[in-house]
Design an enzyme around this catalytic site. Structure first.
Site, short mmCIF file in Angstrom:
data_model
loop_
_atom_site.label_atom_id
_atom_site.label_comp_id
_atom_site.label_asym_id
_atom_site.label_seq_id
_atom_site.Cartn_x
_atom_site.Cartn_y
_atom_site.Cartn_z
CB SER A 125 31.14 -2.42 44.68
OG SER A 125 30.61 -3.14 43.35
CE1 TYR A 151 31.19 3.01 41.83
CE2 TYR A 151 31.17 0.58 40.92
CZ TYR A 151 30.71 1.53 41.96
OH TYR A 151 30.03 1.28 43.13
CE LYS A 155 32.22 2.50 45.25
NZ LYS A 155 31.64 3.40 46.44
P1 NAD Z 1 23.16 6.98 44.46
O1 NAD Z 1 23.57 7.63 43.39
O2 NAD Z 1 21.52 6.81 44.71
O3 NAD Z 1 23.82 7.66 45.87
C1 NAD Z 1 24.85 8.19 46.02
C2 NAD Z 1 24.55 9.53 46.61
O4 NAD Z 1 25.88 10.42 46.45
C3 NAD Z 1 23.74 10.51 45.62
O5 NAD Z 1 22.77 11.29 46.26
C4 NAD Z 1 24.80 11.70 45.27
O6 NAD Z 1 24.16 12.87 45.04
C5 NAD Z 1 26.03 11.61 46.23
N1 NAD Z 1 27.26 12.24 45.89
C6 NAD Z 1 27.98 11.78 44.72
N2 NAD Z 1 29.18 12.36 44.97
C7 NAD Z 1 29.05 13.28 45.81
C8 NAD Z 1 29.84 14.35 46.35
N3 NAD Z 1 31.22 14.73 45.96
N4 NAD Z 1 29.50 14.93 47.79
C9 NAD Z 1 28.32 14.88 48.14
N5 NAD Z 1 27.53 14.00 47.78
C10 NAD Z 1 27.71 13.10 46.63
O7 NAD Z 1 24.08 5.57 44.64
P2 NAD Z 1 23.42 4.33 45.39
O8 NAD Z 1 23.12 3.11 44.60
O9 NAD Z 1 22.60 4.62 46.79
O10 NAD Z 1 25.00 3.99 46.00
C11 NAD Z 1 25.49 4.42 47.30
C12 NAD Z 1 26.97 3.81 47.46
O11 NAD Z 1 26.89 2.42 47.48
C13 NAD Z 1 27.93 4.28 46.37
O12 NAD Z 1 29.03 4.56 46.88
C14 NAD Z 1 27.94 3.27 45.15
O13 NAD Z 1 29.12 3.14 44.46
C15 NAD Z 1 27.93 1.99 46.16
N6 NAD Z 1 27.36 0.84 45.64
C16 NAD Z 1 26.32 0.81 44.81
C17 NAD Z 1 25.81 -0.18 44.36
C18 NAD Z 1 24.60 -0.37 43.39
O14 NAD Z 1 24.22 -1.15 42.58
N7 NAD Z 1 23.65 0.68 43.61
C19 NAD Z 1 26.57 -1.57 44.41
C20 NAD Z 1 27.68 -1.59 45.15
C21 NAD Z 1 28.31 -0.22 45.66
C1 WQD Z 2 23.12 -7.03 35.94
C2 WQD Z 2 22.82 -8.11 34.77
C3 WQD Z 2 23.74 -7.53 32.64
C4 WQD Z 2 21.29 -3.92 32.05
C5 WQD Z 2 26.88 -3.17 38.43
C6 WQD Z 2 28.40 -2.82 38.73
C7 WQD Z 2 28.75 -3.32 40.18
C8 WQD Z 2 27.55 -2.96 41.24
C9 WQD Z 2 26.32 -3.39 40.62
C10 WQD Z 2 28.09 -0.68 42.03
C11 WQD Z 2 24.08 -8.42 34.18
C12 WQD Z 2 22.33 -7.64 32.55
C13 WQD Z 2 21.86 -5.10 32.46
C14 WQD Z 2 20.57 -4.00 30.71
C15 WQD Z 2 21.13 -6.34 30.53
N1 WQD Z 2 27.63 -1.71 41.25
N2 WQD Z 2 21.74 -6.25 31.77
N3 WQD Z 2 20.40 -5.42 30.26
O1 WQD Z 2 26.89 -5.27 35.77
O2 WQD Z 2 26.10 -6.88 37.78
O3 WQD Z 2 27.08 -4.87 38.48
O4 WQD Z 2 26.09 -2.92 39.37
O5 WQD Z 2 29.18 -1.04 42.68
O6 WQD Z 2 29.96 -2.54 40.25
O7 WQD Z 2 29.44 -3.15 37.75
O8 WQD Z 2 24.86 -5.03 37.29
O9 WQD Z 2 22.62 -3.98 37.13
O10 WQD Z 2 24.55 -3.47 35.26
O11 WQD Z 2 23.52 -5.70 35.40
O12 WQD Z 2 20.72 -7.77 30.14
O13 WQD Z 2 19.94 -3.04 30.15
O14 WQD Z 2 21.91 -7.47 34.01
O15 WQD Z 2 24.41 -7.93 31.37
O16 WQD Z 2 24.03 -9.51 33.81
P1 WQD Z 2 26.28 -5.61 37.06
P2 WQD Z 2 23.77 -4.42 36.21
#
Ligand code: NAD
Ligand code: WQD
Length: 331
Positions: A125, A151, A155
């Site tokens: 991330s 969190y 990562k």
């Molecule tokens: P998500 O929660 O939809 O998918 C993650 C999946 O992992 C889920 O289906 C959950 O049930 C499964 N899971 C969690 N812990 C587990 C375990 N111990 N064993 C087996 N399964 C498990 O999330 P996502 O948005 O699809 O994110 C996927 C990956 O990308 C995550 O690692 C997340 O941290 C990373 N990521 C997401 C974002 C975002 O904003 N969505 C941004 C950056 C990084």
């Molecule tokens: C986006 C923008 C908020 C909710 C997070 C994690 C990052 C990555 C992506 C996993 C920000 C604003 C949000 C609300 C708002 N995830 N906001 N009202 O914070 O950029 O990143 O998700 O790795 O690690 O930190 O994403 O979607 O939470 O927020 O105004 O109810 O929306 O302030 O500017 P963020 P977000």
């Protein structure tokens, strides 16, 4: 064609990536404990691709069951999406986050070693960059400083664990993908982001305001040093992001390779609201609220390394993401 195991493959990003992989002819299997996803995602993947991936409902913390999966899997590569991702929850339950995200990765690396699986793509991330003086984030920036929550630290720690693992296993091929802000849904409207419980990210909250489950969007902060005063982020369509994984898989090499996956452009919260309203044709109830702790004013990816080395860049726009989100909501 490589055979892939997608951990967390029924989740939001995992399911979209599984579809792109199947469409490219890869054989894909999924392991997920369904903590934050639903088994019905498999039906939707089958409707979209005509193939139903083999599915293991297993927790990655269960090393024995994971071993059984690998004993029969004969995988060439693993894409490791599984993890907990709620920033706020991680502050309240740090041990849960460290145990789930880190121990599961250790189990995975152990079993990959045992069965000679040498290719790993890890879902990292942009959060690993922490606070930087330049909002255009590039892979060469130092990571791990001023990360505001457990969190994000999971990562960062996992990235470091993978680097150490590769030092000890020099023929291992690890690709770390640093996602910016994934949004949108598959154009079929059959899969999208549907978190269990209360969402924290902007788009899932906007979706719940649109369908009436949440009364109003709180806009966190209108006094940031940006043009309209609200925070700016690099929102990437989840299908573009999914295709980034296919590109990464096609360019695996020994050692650790790190790529930002983002668009290179930033959009403000106010602009996101307008884009959603334009796509839906309805006003989105919202109100201005104080800043949320830990938010940066603005950040976006410098995605040029991925374009140069993987031949990948984003193609879809915010308007596409809004259209697809609304189509998913209507399903
Ligand atoms: P998500 O929660 O939809 O998918 C993650 C999946 O992992 C889920 O289906 C959950 O049930 C499964 N899971 C969690 N812990 C587990 C375990 N111990 N064993 C087996 N399964 C498990 O999330 P996502 O948005 O699809 O994110 C996927 C990956 O990308 C995550 O690692 C997340 O941290 C990373 N990521 C997401 C974002 C975002 O904003 N969505 C941004 C950056 C990084
Ligand atoms: C986006 C923008 C908020 C909710 C997070 C994690 C990052 C990555 C992506 C996993 C920000 C604003 C949000 C609300 C708002 N995830 N906001 N009202 O914070 O950029 O990143 O998700 O790795 O690690 O930190 O994403 O979607 O939470 O927020 O105004 O109810 O929306 O302030 O500017 P963020 P977000």
């Amino acid at each position: 064609m490589k055979k892939i195991l997608a951990t967390g493959g029924t989740g939001y990003i995992g399911s979209h990536t599984v579809i792109e992989l199947i469409n490219k002819g890869y054989e894909v299997e999924i392991v997920d404990n369904l903590f934050n996803s639903k088994i019905t995602v498999l039906d939707q993947i089958e409707k979209i691709t005509g193939k139903r991936p083999k599915f293991y409902e297993v927790d990655l913390l269960d090393g024995e069951k994971l071993d059984e999966i690998f004993a029969q899997g004969n995988y060439d590569a693993v894409i490791h999406f599984a993890g907990l991702k709620a920033v706020g929850e991680s502050v309240e339950k740090p041990i849960l986050y460290y145990r789930n995200n880190i121990d599961s990765t250790l189990n995975l690396l152990d079993v990959m070693k045992k069965y000679g699986v040498k290719e790993l793509i890890f879902s990292s991330s942009a959060t690993v960059y922490g606070v930087q003086s330049d909002p255009s984030y590039v892979e060469t920036m130092k990571t791990g400083g001023e990360i505001t929550n457990p969190y994000g630290r999971t990562k960062y720690f996992i990235e470091e664990i993978i680097k150490d693992y590769v030092v000890a296993n020099p023929d291992f091929e690890a690709t770390i993908l640093r996602y910016f802000n994934p949004i949108g849904a598959h154009e079929s409207g059959l899969i999208g982001e549907d978190p269990n419980g209360i969402p924290n990210n902007l788009m899932p909250i906007i979706m719940r305001v649109a369908d009436g489950r949440i009364a109003k969007l709180q806009v966190y902060g209108t006094d940031y040093p940006t043009e309209d005063g609200t925070c700016r982020r690099d929102y990437i369509h989840v299908v573009d992001l999914a295709k980034g994984h296919v590109a990464a898989l096609e360019h695996m090499k020994a050692g650790v390779s790190i790529y930002n996956l983002g668009t290179g452009k930033a959009t403000s919260v106010k602009e996101m609201i307008s884009a959603f309203e334009q796509a839906s044709g309805k006003a989105l109830p919202h109100e201005f609220a104080p800043r949320r702790a830990g938010d940066l004013a603005e950040m976006w990816a410098n995605p040029s390394k991925a374009e140069r080395e993987l031949g990948w860049k984003t193609e879809l726009t915010i308007a596409d993401a809004m259209r697809d989100t609304i189509n998913y909501l209507n399903h």
